[in-house]
Design a protein around this motif. Structure first.
Motif, PDB file in Angstrom:
ATOM      1  N   GLU A 258       0.330   2.571  15.161  1.00  0.00           N
ATOM      2  CA  GLU A 258       0.390   2.941  16.118  1.00  0.00           C
ATOM      3  C   GLU A 258       0.542   2.177  17.560  1.00  0.00           C
ATOM      4  O   GLU A 258       1.919   2.206  19.208  1.00  0.00           O
ATOM      5  N   GLU A 259       0.153   1.505  17.973  1.00  0.00           N
ATOM      6  CA  GLU A 259      -0.751   0.383  18.768  1.00  0.00           C
ATOM      7  C   GLU A 259       0.769  -0.442  19.310  1.00  0.00           C
ATOM      8  O   GLU A 259       1.659  -1.160  19.994  1.00  0.00           O
ATOM      9  N   ILE A 260       1.743  -1.134  17.774  1.00  0.00           N
ATOM     10  CA  ILE A 260       2.726  -2.385  18.039  1.00  0.00           C
ATOM     11  C   ILE A 260       3.725  -1.018  17.913  1.00  0.00           C
ATOM     12  O   ILE A 260       5.209  -1.804  18.426  1.00  0.00           O
ATOM     13  N   GLY A 261       3.942  -0.007  18.021  1.00  0.00           N
ATOM     14  CA  GLY A 261       5.292   0.686  18.264  1.00  0.00           C
ATOM     15  C   GLY A 261       5.924   1.076  17.109  1.00  0.00           C
ATOM     16  O   GLY A 261       7.510   1.602  17.474  1.00  0.00           O
ATOM     17  N   ASN A 262       5.253   1.263  15.481  1.00  0.00           N
ATOM     18  CA  ASN A 262       6.469   1.034  14.905  1.00  0.00           C
ATOM     19  C   ASN A 262       5.961   2.060  13.474  1.00  0.00           C
ATOM     20  O   ASN A 262       4.938   1.244  12.526  1.00  0.00           O
ATOM     21  N   PRO A 263       4.982   3.059  13.585  1.00  0.00           N
ATOM     22  CA  PRO A 263       3.975   4.090  13.131  1.00  0.00           C
ATOM     23  C   PRO A 263       4.943   4.526  11.252  1.00  0.00           C
ATOM     24  O   PRO A 263       3.696   4.496  10.371  1.00  0.00           O
ATOM     25  N   GLY A 264       6.200   3.429  10.997  1.00  0.00           N
ATOM     26  CA  GLY A 264       6.486   4.109  10.054  1.00  0.00           C
ATOM     27  C   GLY A 264       5.975   2.941   8.990  1.00  0.00           C
ATOM     28  O   GLY A 264       6.427   2.967   7.697  1.00  0.00           O
ATOM     29  N   VAL A 265       5.721   1.725   9.207  1.00  0.00           N
ATOM     30  CA  VAL A 265       5.264   1.519   8.521  1.00  0.00           C
ATOM     31  C   VAL A 265       3.509   1.090   8.016  1.00  0.00           C
ATOM     32  O   VAL A 265       3.440   0.141   7.116  1.00  0.00           O
ATOM     33  N   ASN A 266       3.379   2.512   8.771  1.00  0.00           N
ATOM     34  CA  ASN A 266       2.049   2.660   7.686  1.00  0.00           C
ATOM     35  C   ASN A 266       1.873   2.953   6.437  1.00  0.00           C
ATOM     36  O   ASN A 266       0.926   1.896   6.010  1.00  0.00           O
ATOM     37  N   GLY A 267       2.964   3.725   6.019  1.00  0.00           N
ATOM     38  CA  GLY A 267       3.236   4.034   4.831  1.00  0.00           C
ATOM     39  C   GLY A 267       3.034   3.169   3.266  1.00  0.00           C
ATOM     40  O   GLY A 267       2.893   2.612   2.667  1.00  0.00           O
ATOM     41  N   VAL A 268       3.798   1.866   4.402  1.00  0.00           N
ATOM     42  CA  VAL A 268       3.819   0.399   3.406  1.00  0.00           C
ATOM     43  C   VAL A 268       2.475   0.119   3.696  1.00  0.00           C
ATOM     44  O   VAL A 268       2.530  -1.353   2.026  1.00  0.00           O
ATOM     45  N   LEU A 269       2.070  -0.363   4.690  1.00  0.00           N
ATOM     46  CA  LEU A 269       1.422  -0.729   4.440  1.00  0.00           C
ATOM     47  C   LEU A 269      -0.074  -0.567   3.670  1.00  0.00           C
ATOM     48  O   LEU A 269      -0.150  -0.864   2.449  1.00  0.00           O
ATOM     49  N   TYR A 270      -0.278   0.915   3.895  1.00  0.00           N
ATOM     50  CA  TYR A 270      -0.961   1.123   2.821  1.00  0.00           C
ATOM     51  C   TYR A 270      -1.141   1.144   1.083  1.00  0.00           C
ATOM     52  O   TYR A 270      -1.576   1.005   0.418  1.00  0.00           O
ATOM     53  N   GLY A 271       0.479   1.124   0.824  1.00  0.00           N
ATOM     54  CA  GLY A 271       1.130   0.809  -0.322  1.00  0.00           C
ATOM     55  C   GLY A 271       0.404  -0.212  -0.589  1.00  0.00           C
ATOM     56  O   GLY A 271       0.287  -0.986  -1.567  1.00  0.00           O
ATOM     57  N   VAL A 272       0.508  -1.273   0.107  1.00  0.00           N
ATOM     58  CA  VAL A 272       0.950  -2.834  -0.633  1.00  0.00           C
ATOM     59  C   VAL A 272      -0.753  -2.569  -0.561  1.00  0.00           C
ATOM     60  O   VAL A 272      -1.438  -3.483  -1.814  1.00  0.00           O
ATOM     61  N   PHE A 273      -1.982  -2.076   0.275  1.00  0.00           N
ATOM     62  CA  PHE A 273      -3.211  -2.434   0.194  1.00  0.00           C
ATOM     63  C   PHE A 273      -3.648  -1.643  -1.777  1.00  0.00           C
ATOM     64  O   PHE A 273      -4.495  -2.078  -2.472  1.00  0.00           O
ATOM     65  N   ALA A 274      -3.388  -0.119  -1.622  1.00  0.00           N
ATOM     66  CA  ALA A 274      -2.889  -0.133  -3.063  1.00  0.00           C
ATOM     67  C   ALA A 274      -2.617  -0.261  -3.479  1.00  0.00           C
ATOM     68  O   ALA A 274      -2.842  -0.615  -4.891  1.00  0.00           O
TER      69      ALA A 274
END
Length: 435
Positions: A258-274
């Motif tokens: 949200e800080e970088i103005g790209n909330p859509g990438v959140n799922g990708v980042l958590y998916g990489v972690f998982a």
């Protein structure tokens, strides 16, 4: 200190069988398939509550608190569910449990859509969390009952870790898609339906249910709680730290995107972690380890703490993805090692309870981390939120190192060799050698 597992019948080092051999275990698929269906709701509940309550209140803070109440309630009541399952059987606990859970989720949905006050949401959140069916620990207990004293038990622990991670990849995505694409309550409706259907189907598999060990048998003495085992208490602290990673990552990744103005990438980042966690689980199950589970827990947890310590400094999506992958890779070894140690530390009559203590510890650590990381992210940004996984794992690592001797099975005074009970009727015995 290391543990070498040897087989008395052959006198050679036991090698880790593969997943193919594990899945050919007679009767395995009869509980694996319904168990997989029934454990999906575990990963859907938190995100389903957050999305529903946020849509009705407009506040992520309120949504997070309601979800945290559910998580704390589950952590407190899950071990009691496991204790009852050990005493009366899994079916006797599951059948009423899934009914209560479905009714509680229905009440929570109704109250949220009716704009009920916060106290009313809390009142529904408590039984919702308390009644979450502990299918994952029950599946582990079934594996333990079928494979006790065999090299396949370690493979089963790794397989279950991979299954857990897969549910945490599929569950949140499914709940999010339903809440955003159908209706804000659709995720929780699906969660309740899967709990009911999957739980009933799993409970119906009576042939693979672990034998109920009654305390009243001759010479058995009073029933012992799994938490009375010192080693399990150390593992509970370690799993609290692992839960802090899951909770801290969920909130802080959301705040960062949200800080970088790209909330859509959140799922990708958590998916990489998982995905990192899932990949490590697959590898851990495929390797024939020469070191014992205790050493793997200590080394893996040390690596987890080191990688988590760098999260707060990440300032780009690419760097955070790389660090998230590394953190994920470091979770599986201590997680799998911890579950493997339970078999050597805890009597069979309390094993389901032991597994639920560990699952509950992860849930409690996640709930506390969600609350702490959310407050820090609100006041100081996502970087502050990423401090939560660092603090949680560091404190747990100190405890683990200081009390690691409690994780070694009690020696019998014969040169450090300990005879572990083989599965009844198997004609097979294994021993653990402490070097």
């Amino acid at each position: 200190m290391s543990h070498t597992v040897t087989d008395d019948s052959q006198g050679t080092a036991a090698r880790r069988p593969g997943y193919g051999q594990l899945l050919r275990t007679p009767g395995a698929w009869t509980f694996l398939l319904p168990g997989f269906l029934a454990r999906q709701p575990f990963a859907m509940l938190t995100i389903g509550i957050v999305l529903l309550v946020q849509s009705t209140t407009g506040s992520y803070g309120t949504a997070g608190v309601v979800a945290a109440v559910t998580g704390v309630s589950m952590a407190l009541f899950a071990p009691q569910s496991g204790k009852l399952a050990d005493r009366f059987g899994q079916r006797a606990v599951l059948m009423p449990g899934v009914m209560v859970h479905a009714a509680s989720v229905t009440a929570l949905i109704t109250l949220a859509l009716a704009d009920a006050p916060l106290w009313a949401l809390f009142a529904a959140a408590v039984p919702t969390g308390a009644s979450v069916p502990q299918v994952g620990p029950m599946v582990r207990a079934r594996w333990a009952a079928k494979l006790e004293g065999t090299p396949l038990l370690g493979t089963a622990a790794a397989f279950e870790s991979v299954t857990d991670e897969f549910t945490f990849v599929v569950g949140p995505v499914l709940a999010t898609a339903l809440c955003t694409g159908v209706h804000p309550a659709a995720g929780l409706i699906a969660e309740a339906a899967l709990t009911l259907v999957g739980g009933v189907l799993f409970a119906a598999q009576k042939r693979t249910q672990p034998e109920v060990r009654h305390a009243a048998t001759a010479g058995s003495g009073p029933r012992v709680s799994a938490l009375s085992v010192p080693g399990l208490r150390v593992l509970v602290v370690a799993f609290l730290g692992i839960g802090s990673v899951f909770g801290g990552m969920q909130v802080s990744l959301t705040a960062f995107t949200e800080e970088i103005g790209n909330p859509g990438v959140n799922g990708v980042l958590y998916g990489v972690f998982a995905a990192g966690n899932m990949l490590a689980g697959i590898v851990c199950g495929a390797i024939a380890w020469k070191s014992g589970p205790l050493r793997r827990v200590v080394i893996g947890y040390s690596a987890l703490t080191v990688t988590a310590s760098a999260l707060w400094a990440a300032d780009s999506v690419l760097l955070l993805a790389v660090l998230g992958l590394l953190v994920g890779l470091c979770i599986a070894p201590p997680l799998i090692g911890g579950y493997t140690l339970v078999d050597a530390l805890v009597p069979a009559s309390a094993r389901t309870e032991a597994f639920t203590w560990l699952t509950g510890a992860v849930a409690l650590g996640q709930a506390l981390a969600v609350t702490a990381a959310g407050r820090l992210a609100d006041s100081s940004g996502s970087s502050a939120g990423f401090v939560v996984p660092l603090v949680g794992t560091a404190l747990a690592l100190v405890t683990l190192l200081a009390l690691r001797s409690r994780l070694a099975p009690a020696q019998d005074g014969s040169g450090g060799r300990i005879a572990a009970r083989g599965a009844s009727g198997m004609g097979h015995r294994s021993r653990v050698t402490v070097d």
